[in-house]
Design a protein around this motif. Structure first.
Motif, PDB file in Angstrom:
ATOM      1  N   PHE A   1       0.680  -1.218  -0.016  1.00 50.95           N
ATOM      2  CA  PHE A   1      -0.082   0.011  -0.273  1.00 50.95           C
ATOM      3  C   PHE A   1       0.724   1.232  -0.144  1.00 50.95           C
ATOM      4  O   PHE A   1       0.730   2.165  -0.716  1.00 50.95           O
ATOM      5  CB  PHE A   1      -0.893   0.148   1.235  1.00 50.95           C
ATOM      6  CG  PHE A   1      -2.260  -0.620   0.892  1.00 50.95           C
ATOM      7  CD1 PHE A   1      -3.118   0.276  -0.025  1.00 50.95           C
ATOM      8  CD2 PHE A   1      -2.956  -1.456   1.581  1.00 50.95           C
ATOM      9  CE1 PHE A   1      -4.237  -0.058  -0.259  1.00 50.95           C
ATOM     10  CE2 PHE A   1      -4.028  -1.681   1.394  1.00 50.95           C
ATOM     11  CZ  PHE A   1      -4.888  -1.261   0.267  1.00 50.95           C
TER      12      PHE A   1
ATOM     13  N   ILE B   1      -2.816   5.941   4.209  1.00 52.47           N
ATOM     14  CA  ILE B   1      -3.112   4.588   3.784  1.00 52.47           C
ATOM     15  C   ILE B   1      -2.765   3.255   4.724  1.00 52.47           C
ATOM     16  O   ILE B   1      -3.355   2.132   4.357  1.00 52.47           O
ATOM     17  CB  ILE B   1      -2.384   4.477   2.488  1.00 52.47           C
ATOM     18  CG1 ILE B   1      -2.816   3.341   1.328  1.00 52.47           C
ATOM     19  CG2 ILE B   1      -0.934   4.026   2.598  1.00 52.47           C
ATOM     20  CD1 ILE B   1      -3.435   4.151   0.285  1.00 52.47           C
TER      21      ILE B   1
ATOM     22  N   ALA C   1      -5.414   0.562   5.971  1.00 50.55           N
ATOM     23  CA  ALA C   1      -5.918  -0.333   4.962  1.00 50.55           C
ATOM     24  C   ALA C   1      -5.444  -1.444   5.296  1.00 50.55           C
ATOM     25  O   ALA C   1      -5.977  -2.559   4.816  1.00 50.55           O
ATOM     26  CB  ALA C   1      -5.632   0.368   3.489  1.00 50.55           C
TER      27      ALA C   1
ATOM     28  N   ASN D   1      -8.014   4.941   1.933  1.00 50.36           N
ATOM     29  CA  ASN D   1      -7.893   4.440   0.844  1.00 50.36           C
ATOM     30  C   ASN D   1      -8.851   5.466  -0.072  1.00 50.36           C
ATOM     31  O   ASN D   1      -8.218   5.939  -1.131  1.00 50.36           O
ATOM     32  CB  ASN D   1      -8.779   3.260   0.687  1.00 50.36           C
ATOM     33  CG  ASN D   1      -7.747   1.913   0.190  1.00 50.36           C
ATOM     34  OD1 ASN D   1      -6.928   2.107  -0.608  1.00 50.36           O
ATOM     35  ND2 ASN D   1      -7.893   0.936   0.690  1.00 50.36           N
TER      36      ASN D   1
END
Lengths: 316, 314
Positions: A298, B109, B112, B170
């Motif tokens: 990510f 982020i 997530a 996200n």
């Protein structure tokens, strides 16, 4: 104060000179707003990373230190090894099997899902397929309906097929990737000039030749994007594999983590003392092993996400 | 002549390229729905006659209404919260125009990666004052142990917190991406007209990303409707029985694996699926999001930019 100044300078240099005088003139009036903005942004960032920092640090401490030391204190590197060795005592190193299962299931799923998606997206975008609109519409619907919605119907089918409780029950059902088809379709129909396909076709390259020699080499960014979404969805998936397989030796890691929750007193003292030394640090380490690959992917791809799925190809 | 032959050839090879995906689409997208439809008509112990009565069996089950209420409450809080926070945060992020957005985005982020089983693990510790980094805060409001938080009345808030935490970052990044695509000319024009940053955000940028926000709320709604893992794991492991049959999907699971009533389970799954398909159709036809999912339209480019895989929000 200096931060605000330097960011303004930065903004001026990046957006060009035309706006520079105005921003300077408004600077003082804007200051309170900017400070509030920064406080909100930074506070949200802190809120976002605190649990992960805790999770990374937790296995460095013993179970007692977890409660006695500060939540953000670091124990020692040795403790990670100790926690790992303790986890290995669970069903004779079952955790390694789970990790391996997760790795090869995910790799196979990412491969099948991306390969089928990129081919199908390319065909949808370039070839005069029969029932093209229907296929596209079905794919769009399948893409918006959450995969969870199909888990129980898939269970019925998998049982009928006789692949229940085998790796294939997870791999095949998870390889269906309508979102990937949509991404590939959009990419091939907007980012690569039609003339390029036409030219290759007229040169006698054929549909496959055109795909292989012209389209695919131009699709590295797309492939990265497809693999990213496929990987992140698969690696942590819980419900589908939980329903599809039941034996300890075929479970993937996230489902195995659930087994650890219920088989050890780490999160539920009510289960009673266990002979195994699997307590809070050990369970945190197991959780960390699930989370870290996703975290790395990510953070490494956050730039890709911002630029949109059409990285580098859309300059509107 | 040659042209039409080329066309036929490319239809053939195109079909061959589409075939592997089509097999998966039919096998794991269409067939399970058809099978579920027929399974939902099968007789069971509770309903020996089978047929459409199975749907009634589900609705009349004493656990159905509470589960429906739970999920509805969850959605009423979760979806607007996501839309508001994601819109606000991405607008703020876009407003600062600084290189510091890079670490900020990276930070957003991070959550997530904390989803599913890991989310249960992490939030167990976050809400347990003896372990939690928020321990002082929790004790300040009179909470000395986690079990004070983990009770039936709070469950919906806990699940909203978990789902929000996992999904928001996200979406902030993705919406920030769509804000970045707004042309500088428009913003410059507004600035020359004397609009301040706040007005530009609310009156120019927000309407321009409205479509993405609507699309996001539909996806969030569809994913939220299917909530399963969080309540299921909590009540099957950490706090046994706490959230049994809390969500509709859990009820469907119970029908199949506890009561052995596959018919009722399939019926309930199909009802949820139909709602999701309706949501999908609204997203496709009622928002201008996929307007002509035809090649070379600018719109579909933008659609791809903000599209996220279904279910990734939860």
């Amino acid at each position: 104060m200096s931060t605000t100044m330097s960011t303004d300078t930065y903004a001026m240099t990046t957006v060009g000179t035309a706006r520079a005088p105005r921003s300077r003139a408004l600077n003082v009036r804007r200051l309170p707003g900017r400070i509030v903005t920064w406080i909100v942004l930074v506070a949200f960032a802190v809120f976002s990373v605190v649990p992960m920092i805790w999770l990374v640090l937790a296995p460095s401490k013993t179970a007692d230190e977890l409660t006695s030391l500060s939540p953000f204190a670091f124990g020692s590197f040795d403790q990670y090894a100790v926690a790992w060795n303790n986890l290995m005592l669970f069903q004779d190193g079952r955790l390694v099997t789970w990790i391996w299962n997760s790795v090869w299931y995910t790799a196979t799923i990412v491969f099948i899902s991306c390969a089928t998606a990129i081919l199908a997206g390319y065909a949808l975008a370039t070839a005069p397929l029969p029932f093209r609109r229907t296929l596209l519409m079905t794919t769009l619907i399948a893409m918006i309906v959450p995969p969870v919605a199909l888990v129980l119907p898939l269970f019925i089918e998998v049982t009928a097929l006789g692949i229940y409780n085998t790796p294939w029950a997870i791999i095949l059902t998870s390889s269906f990737y309508p979102f990937g088809v949509f991404l590939a379709y959009i990419y091939f129909s907007t980012s690569i000039p039609k003339e390029l396909y036409e030219a290759a076709r007229i040169d006698g390259a054929g549909e496959f030749g055109t795909f292989w020699r012209v389209a695919l080499p131009l699709s590295k960014g797309l492939l990265g994007m497809l693999a990213f979404f496929s990987f992140t969805a698969t690696w942590v998936n819980y419900f589908l594999p939980y329903v599809m397989v039941t034996s300890g030796e075929v479970l993937p890691l996230p489902v195995g983590l659930g087994v650890l929750f219920s088989a050890t007193p780490a999160l539920n003292p009510g289960i009673g003392a266990s002979i195994l030394p699997i307590r809070q640090p050990e369970i945190a380490l197991a959780g960390l092993i699930v989370a870290v690959p996703i975290l790395i992917v990510f953070v490494a791809s956050s730039k890709l996400l911002v630029r949109g799925v059409l990285a580098g190809s859309v300059k509107s | 002549m040659a042209r039409s032959r080329i066309k036929r050839m490319s239809a053939l090879s195109g079909s061959l390229m589409f075939a592997p995906y089509l097999i998966l689409l039919v096998a794991f997208g269409v067939v399970p729905v058809v099978m579920a439809f027929f399974t939902a008509l099968k007789p069971s112990m509770v309903n020996p006659a089978g047929g459409f009565l199975n749907y009634l069996v589900v609705i009349q089950d004493f656990r159905f209404l509470p589960a429906l209420t739970n999920v509805a409450t969850f959605l009423v809080i979760y979806v607007p919260l996501m839309v508001l926070v994601v819109a606000a945060m991405s607008l703020l992020l876009d407003a600062i125009r600084s290189r510091w957005t890079v670490p900020l985005r990276a930070a957003y982020i991070v959550p997530a990666s904390i989803s599913g089983a890991v989310a249960i693990l992490v939030w167990y510790f976050m809400l347990e004052p003896t372990y939690s980094p928020y321990g002082d805060l929790l004790r300040a409001v009179g909470i000395t142990e986690g079990s004070q938080i983990w009770n039936t009345g709070n469950l919906v808030w806990i699940f909203v917190l978990m789902a929000f935490f996992t999904g928001a970052g996200n979406w902030i990044i993705v919406q920030y991406g769509s804000l970045q695509s707004i042309s500088d000319d428009i913003l410059e024009a507004a600035r020359i007209d004397g609009a301040n940053a706040f007005q530009i955000g609310l009156q120019i940028k927000l309407p321009l990303i409205r479509r993405y926000l609507i699309y996001m709320s539909i996806l969030t709604f569809a994913a939220g409707l299917q909530i399963f893992v969080e309540p299921y794991l909590i009540s099957s492991t950490v706090y046994p029985g706490l959230a049994d049959n809390w969500s509709l999907n859990q009820l469907s699971y119970s029908f199949a694996f506890q009561s052995g009533n596959l018919g009722a389970s399939a019926a309930l799954s199909l009802m949820l699926l139909v709602i999701c398909i309706i949501a999908a159709l609204i997203a496709i036809f009622r928002t201008d999001f996929f307007e002509e999912a035809r090649p070379t339209t600018k719109r579909s480019k933008k659609a791809a930019r903000a599209a996220m895989p279904a279910g990734s929000a939860i």
